[in-house]
Design a protein around this motif. Structure first.
Motif, mmCIF file in Angstrom:
data_model
loop_
_atom_site.group_PDB
_atom_site.id
_atom_site.type_symbol
_atom_site.label_atom_id
_atom_site.label_comp_id
_atom_site.label_asym_id
_atom_site.label_seq_id
_atom_site.Cartn_x
_atom_site.Cartn_y
_atom_site.Cartn_z
ATOM 1 N N LEU A 135 0.858 -1.188 0.000
ATOM 2 C CA LEU A 135 0.000 0.000 0.000
ATOM 3 C C LEU A 135 0.890 1.232 0.000
ATOM 4 O O LEU A 135 1.682 1.456 0.926
ATOM 5 N N PHE A 136 0.758 2.046 -1.047
ATOM 6 C CA PHE A 136 1.515 3.279 -1.169
ATOM 7 C C PHE A 136 0.641 4.421 -0.656
ATOM 8 O O PHE A 136 -0.429 4.680 -1.223
ATOM 9 N N SER A 137 1.095 5.055 0.384
ATOM 10 C CA SER A 137 0.272 6.083 1.031
ATOM 11 C C SER A 137 0.107 7.305 0.132
ATOM 12 O O SER A 137 0.937 7.566 -0.747
ATOM 13 N N CYS A 150 0.575 1.437 9.395
ATOM 14 C CA CYS A 150 0.674 0.109 8.786
ATOM 15 C C CYS A 150 0.247 -0.968 9.778
ATOM 16 O O CYS A 150 -0.447 -1.936 9.404
ATOM 17 N N LYS A 151 0.648 -0.820 11.030
ATOM 18 C CA LYS A 151 0.285 -1.811 12.037
ATOM 19 C C LYS A 151 -1.215 -1.863 12.241
ATOM 20 O O LYS A 151 -1.797 -2.935 12.441
ATOM 21 N N ASP A 152 -1.874 -0.710 12.181
ATOM 22 C CA ASP A 152 -3.332 -0.678 12.323
ATOM 23 C C ASP A 152 -4.029 -1.415 11.182
ATOM 24 O O ASP A 152 -5.150 -1.915 11.346
ATOM 25 N N GLY A 183 10.781 0.272 6.206
ATOM 26 C CA GLY A 183 10.784 -0.193 7.590
ATOM 27 C C GLY A 183 12.167 -0.490 8.141
ATOM 28 O O GLY A 183 12.361 -1.509 8.805
ATOM 29 N N LEU A 184 13.141 0.413 7.923
ATOM 30 C CA LEU A 184 14.509 0.211 8.387
ATOM 31 C C LEU A 184 14.939 1.396 9.246
ATOM 32 O O LEU A 184 14.716 2.563 8.880
ATOM 33 N N SER A 185 15.574 1.111 10.391
ATOM 34 C CA SER A 185 16.026 2.174 11.293
ATOM 35 C C SER A 185 17.142 1.649 12.203
ATOM 36 O O SER A 185 17.328 0.440 12.331
ATOM 37 N N ASP A 186 17.831 2.600 12.861
ATOM 38 C CA ASP A 186 18.829 2.233 13.873
ATOM 39 C C ASP A 186 18.593 3.023 15.160
ATOM 40 O O ASP A 186 19.527 3.340 15.896
ATOM 41 N N ASN A 236 6.995 12.148 5.389
ATOM 42 C CA ASN A 236 7.187 11.579 4.063
ATOM 43 C C ASN A 236 6.035 10.597 3.759
ATOM 44 O O ASN A 236 5.242 10.240 4.637
ATOM 45 N N PHE A 237 5.979 10.197 2.513
ATOM 46 C CA PHE A 237 5.068 9.085 2.181
ATOM 47 C C PHE A 237 5.637 7.787 2.768
ATOM 48 O O PHE A 237 6.788 7.748 3.215
ATOM 49 N N TRP A 238 4.858 6.763 2.736
ATOM 50 C CA TRP A 238 5.332 5.480 3.257
ATOM 51 C C TRP A 238 4.709 4.322 2.460
ATOM 52 O O TRP A 238 3.751 4.507 1.710
ATOM 53 N N VAL A 239 5.272 3.141 2.684
ATOM 54 C CA VAL A 239 4.788 1.932 2.009
ATOM 55 C C VAL A 239 4.553 0.854 3.053
ATOM 56 O O VAL A 239 5.459 0.540 3.835
ATOM 57 N N CYS A 240 3.311 0.335 3.064
ATOM 58 C CA CYS A 240 2.976 -0.788 3.957
ATOM 59 C C CYS A 240 3.077 -2.095 3.175
ATOM 60 O O CYS A 240 2.833 -2.132 1.969
#
Length: 256
Positions: A135-137, A150-152, A183-186, A236-240
């Motif tokens: 899903l492209f927001s 996305c979790k919802d 979905g990548l982070s540190d 920003n936009f996001w992708v689920c």
């Protein structure tokens, strides 16, 4: 002698008249009378004999014809009785029934194909690719808010596991021409990049010089066709991403 009475002797003609007078129905006939008739008509006896033989032959022929016709009648009766208990199905009707069954099977096949076409492995507005739905927001949000959205939906921010998946996301990024969260982070540990499912990073597509952690950049976006670390609070936009649901026909075909 004058003193003796005379006895009267009847002649034969008078006796016959007397007998005939005592037969009121005329059923008694003397043999002499019959012989007299035959004597006067000599052709009568052969005629009677011929008539009797003709009647005998006629009766015999009638009896023979009945005997010859009787077995055929019995055969027809037996055939009729034997076929009475059976249901005769004409060949044309049987062939028509088979055609109808074939037509029904074809209609069912077409109906199943139509259902398979209507079946979507992904929800509406989601895109299918290699067993996953994306899903492209259309709205902007921070990395944390995007992950929560996305979790919802029962999904998670996209996790890139292959080159093909990266190319798929690149196509959508080019179409939108906007930065897009993945979905990548540190943020848990600096320099230790992990996906949202806590799996470590193995395959990466960093832009040259990235990640540089300029200004506490702990979250990753797709920038053009490469990755870049960015401030997690940026909008920003996001992708689920979530697993696809196989259609019933595809699920049955996948079984051994």
């Amino acid at each position: 002698m004058a003193g003796k009475p005379e006895l009267h002797q009847p002649n034969n003609h008078e006796e016959e008249v007397t007998l005939e007078d005592h037969d009121p129905e005329g059923l008694i006939c003397s043999s002499k009378s019959l012989q007299g008739h035959l004597t006067r008509a000599p052709w009568l006896l052969p005629l009677l004999i011929s008539l009797g033989l003709f009647l005998l032959m006629l009766a015999t022929l009638v009896q023979i014809s009945r005997i010859c016709a009787n077995p055929q009648g019995q055969t027809q009766d037996q055939k009729g009785s034997s076929s009475f208990g059976k249901v005769a199905v004409p060949q044309e009707q049987t062939y028509t029934g088979l055609e109808q069954i074939q037509q029904i099977q074809q209609q069912l096949t077409q109906f199943n194909a139509s259902l398979a076409g209507l079946c979507r492995p992904c929800p509406w507005d989601w895109e299918f690719f290699q067993g996953s739905c994306y899903l492209f927001s259309r709205t902007l949000a921070s990395w944390g808010a995007s992950a929560s959205s996305c979790k919802d939906l029962g999904a998670h921010l996209v996790i890139v596991n292959s080159v093909a998946e990266q190319q798929f996301l690149k196509y959508w990024h080019i179409r939108q021409s906007q930065l897009t969260w993945i979905g990548l982070s540190d943020h848990q540990r600096e320099g230790s990049w992990q996906w949202v499912d806590d799996t470590p990073l193995k395959l990466s597509f960093w832009k040259e010089g990235e990640p540089n952690n300029a200004g506490d950049e702990d979250c990753v976006v797709i920038a053009e066709d490469k990755w870049n670390d960015s401030t997690c609070s940026a909008n920003n936009f996001w992708v689920c991403e979530q697993p696809s649901t196989p259609c019933p026909g595809h699920a049955r075909s996948a079984l051994p």
